[in-house]
Scaffold this active site. Structure first.
Site, PDB file in Angstrom:
ATOM      1  N   GLU A 212      45.388  37.733  39.228  1.00  0.00           N
ATOM      2  CA  GLU A 212      44.592  37.869  40.538  1.00  0.00           C
ATOM      3  C   GLU A 212      43.244  38.544  40.169  1.00  0.00           C
ATOM      4  O   GLU A 212      43.113  39.494  39.257  1.00  0.00           O
ATOM      5  CB  GLU A 212      45.480  38.852  41.318  1.00  0.00           C
ATOM      6  CG  GLU A 212      44.917  39.061  42.789  1.00  0.00           C
ATOM      7  CD  GLU A 212      45.899  40.018  43.466  1.00  0.00           C
ATOM      8  OE1 GLU A 212      46.829  40.528  42.866  1.00  0.00           O
ATOM      9  OE2 GLU A 212      45.909  40.215  44.696  1.00  0.00           O
TER      10      GLU A 212
ATOM     11  N   CYS B 178      50.557  37.289  44.046  1.00  0.00           N
ATOM     12  CA  CYS B 178      50.938  38.544  43.712  1.00  0.00           C
ATOM     13  C   CYS B 178      52.032  38.569  45.026  1.00  0.00           C
ATOM     14  O   CYS B 178      53.218  38.183  45.211  1.00  0.00           O
ATOM     15  CB  CYS B 178      49.891  39.514  43.851  1.00  0.00           C
ATOM     16  SG  CYS B 178      50.376  41.337  43.221  1.00  0.00           S
TER      17      CYS B 178
ATOM     18  N   LYS C  48      45.053  34.329  50.115  1.00  0.00           N
ATOM     19  CA  LYS C  48      46.217  35.094  50.004  1.00  0.00           C
ATOM     20  C   LYS C  48      46.620  35.516  51.329  1.00  0.00           C
ATOM     21  O   LYS C  48      45.690  35.907  52.243  1.00  0.00           O
ATOM     22  CB  LYS C  48      46.113  36.331  49.091  1.00  0.00           C
ATOM     23  CG  LYS C  48      47.234  37.404  48.963  1.00  0.00           C
ATOM     24  CD  LYS C  48      46.754  38.517  48.074  1.00  0.00           C
ATOM     25  CE  LYS C  48      47.985  39.526  47.579  1.00  0.00           C
ATOM     26  NZ  LYS C  48      47.525  40.572  47.046  1.00  0.00           N
TER      27      LYS C  48
END
Lengths: 275, 275
Positions: B40, B144, B111
């Site tokens: 990330e 994540c 995200k």
């Protein structure tokens, strides 16, 4: 703090023998446990040859297994959770779990997610896991394969469960050397995802060639193990009573650090759930 | 069989230094990897002081980071997945991931589940994980904390993903001695629950006092690990390139033994999902 126990006991298929089960519950209580979890189909066993055999082993919720659990709960002052083959008022046979407290049947649950040949033997339930306000905390019930559906644990957590009690018969499957069974990892993942304690009581002792992981665990709401896995396979696998102390109220706090929350961070509208 | 790689590299916050990243990708390719996953925010780093600093580090999808990845993918014949701070056409800054193949940007993803102080720095996405048909298989993207929501992995699996590629920056958190990080267990649980391979590339090397698990893993669709976790923490944590072989097509088989199916056994109506 609450002492919980997972009693990993053998069943004697077709015998109705409760010696090991009663002995394990007494051992758990003697070690201070006030919530005691027993396996799926704890007395009657799992490896039925066919539906007729399952039906013959089934009993109503006022039958001998629940009566025994009620007596033990009253005598020992424990909340007991155990699985049994339930013959319903409708005549159908269910793979069920009960919660018994202070001599009374407090809740029952019929397994929703059926494994293997179970659909030939049992009618699946269609009710969510009950969450029971007991003297030791709010306890949810589900059975074995149910635990592998994160939705089921989430629904229990959203309903206020602090401890998820899971009678199980985890069939033994090959896994890489040295690895913890995936069933245990999934129990840990679910506990950590929804910040609930999870107590799984697995079976030990092969039945008709079916062996078990013997993977009983007590898993904290952090996702990390407090006790187990009590891995014990094969014909010599002996009864194991796992105990651990946990704080039921810790499961009420869903925060993950100062900025996050295990339930509030979900984005249900993006998962296709109704708003 | 497909060789995949997770490149666990440090970022040099504020420098734009890509030396380690490029070197790791070349090492992965030299070891035969045809799908290479990077962390990330792989180049710009994570520990921004404030929104202005994140904005200054952000770049459009035709900026230098994607250009570098495109060049590497063309030269090395790899599919590359990496995270970056994206400055969108709307001016907002997003924590994004891209998939690049044969010199072309094939997909990007913003995200959805933001961790910690990220909401001060990034605007959350609201699109599901893309699933990209590549020369090496169907690859889904998420970032994540997204991976900790089982729904997100399930949605990717239902859309046909064979491999879920996960750039991550897993912050280090205390855990019991000897225990595998919960983040890894949850990656394994999600892989096993939905029968998809999962490749997580974590960060190494502390930034402004924030350290990382260094938990990169390659997880098979069985839920068991093929490589990692590459746990490496502290200032001396060095770059790690994990590689493993997996069979993308194995993820198309959702059966669990002769009677069960990881997706078909779900009971969506009982989870409140629309039929």
């Amino acid at each position: 703090m609450l002492t919980v126990a997972a009693c990993q006991v053998p069943a004697r298929l077709g015998t109705g023998d409760t010696t090991e089960l009663v002995s394990a519950v007494r051992e758990a209580a003697a070690r201070g446990a006030r919530l005691v979890v027993l396996p799926e189909l704890a007395v009657c066993g799992y490896a039925f040859a066919d539906a007729a055999e399952a039906r013959a082993a089934a009993e109503p919720l006022d039958g001998p297994t629940v009566a025994l659990l009620r007596d033990l709960s009253a005598e020992l002052g424990c909340v007991l959770v155990a699985g049994l083959a339930e013959r319903g008022a409708d005549g159908a046979v269910h793979n069920s779990a009960v919660l018994v407290e202070a001599g009374r049947l407090r809740a029952s649950y019929r397994k929703v997610h059926l494994w293997g040949r179970e659909p030939e033997l049992f009618r699946a339930g269609h009710e969510p896991p009950p969450v029971v306000e007991t003297a030791v905390g709010r306890v949810a019930l589900m059975i074995c394969y149910d635990l592998e559906f994160p939705e089921w644990v989430r629904i229990a957590a959203q309903a206020g469960a602090e401890v998820v009690a899971v009678p199980a018969n985890w069939p033994w499957l090959a896994r890489p050397d040295g690895e913890r069974p995936l069933e245990v990892l999934r129990a840990q993942a679910a506990a950590g995802a929804y910040r609930v304690h999870v107590v799984v009581a697995d079976r030990c002792g092969p039945e008709r060639g079916v062996d078990w992981i013997g993977g009983s665990v007590v898993c904290a709401a952090t996702g990390y193990l407090l006790a187990g896995p009590a891995t014990a396979t094969g014909a010599t696998a002996a009864r194991t009573v796992l105990t651990a102390e946990l704080d039921p109220a810790a499961a009420r706090d869903k925060s993950l650090g100062p900025h996050n929350d295990a339930l509030a961070d979900r984005r249900p509208a993006l998962y296709g759930e109704p708003g």
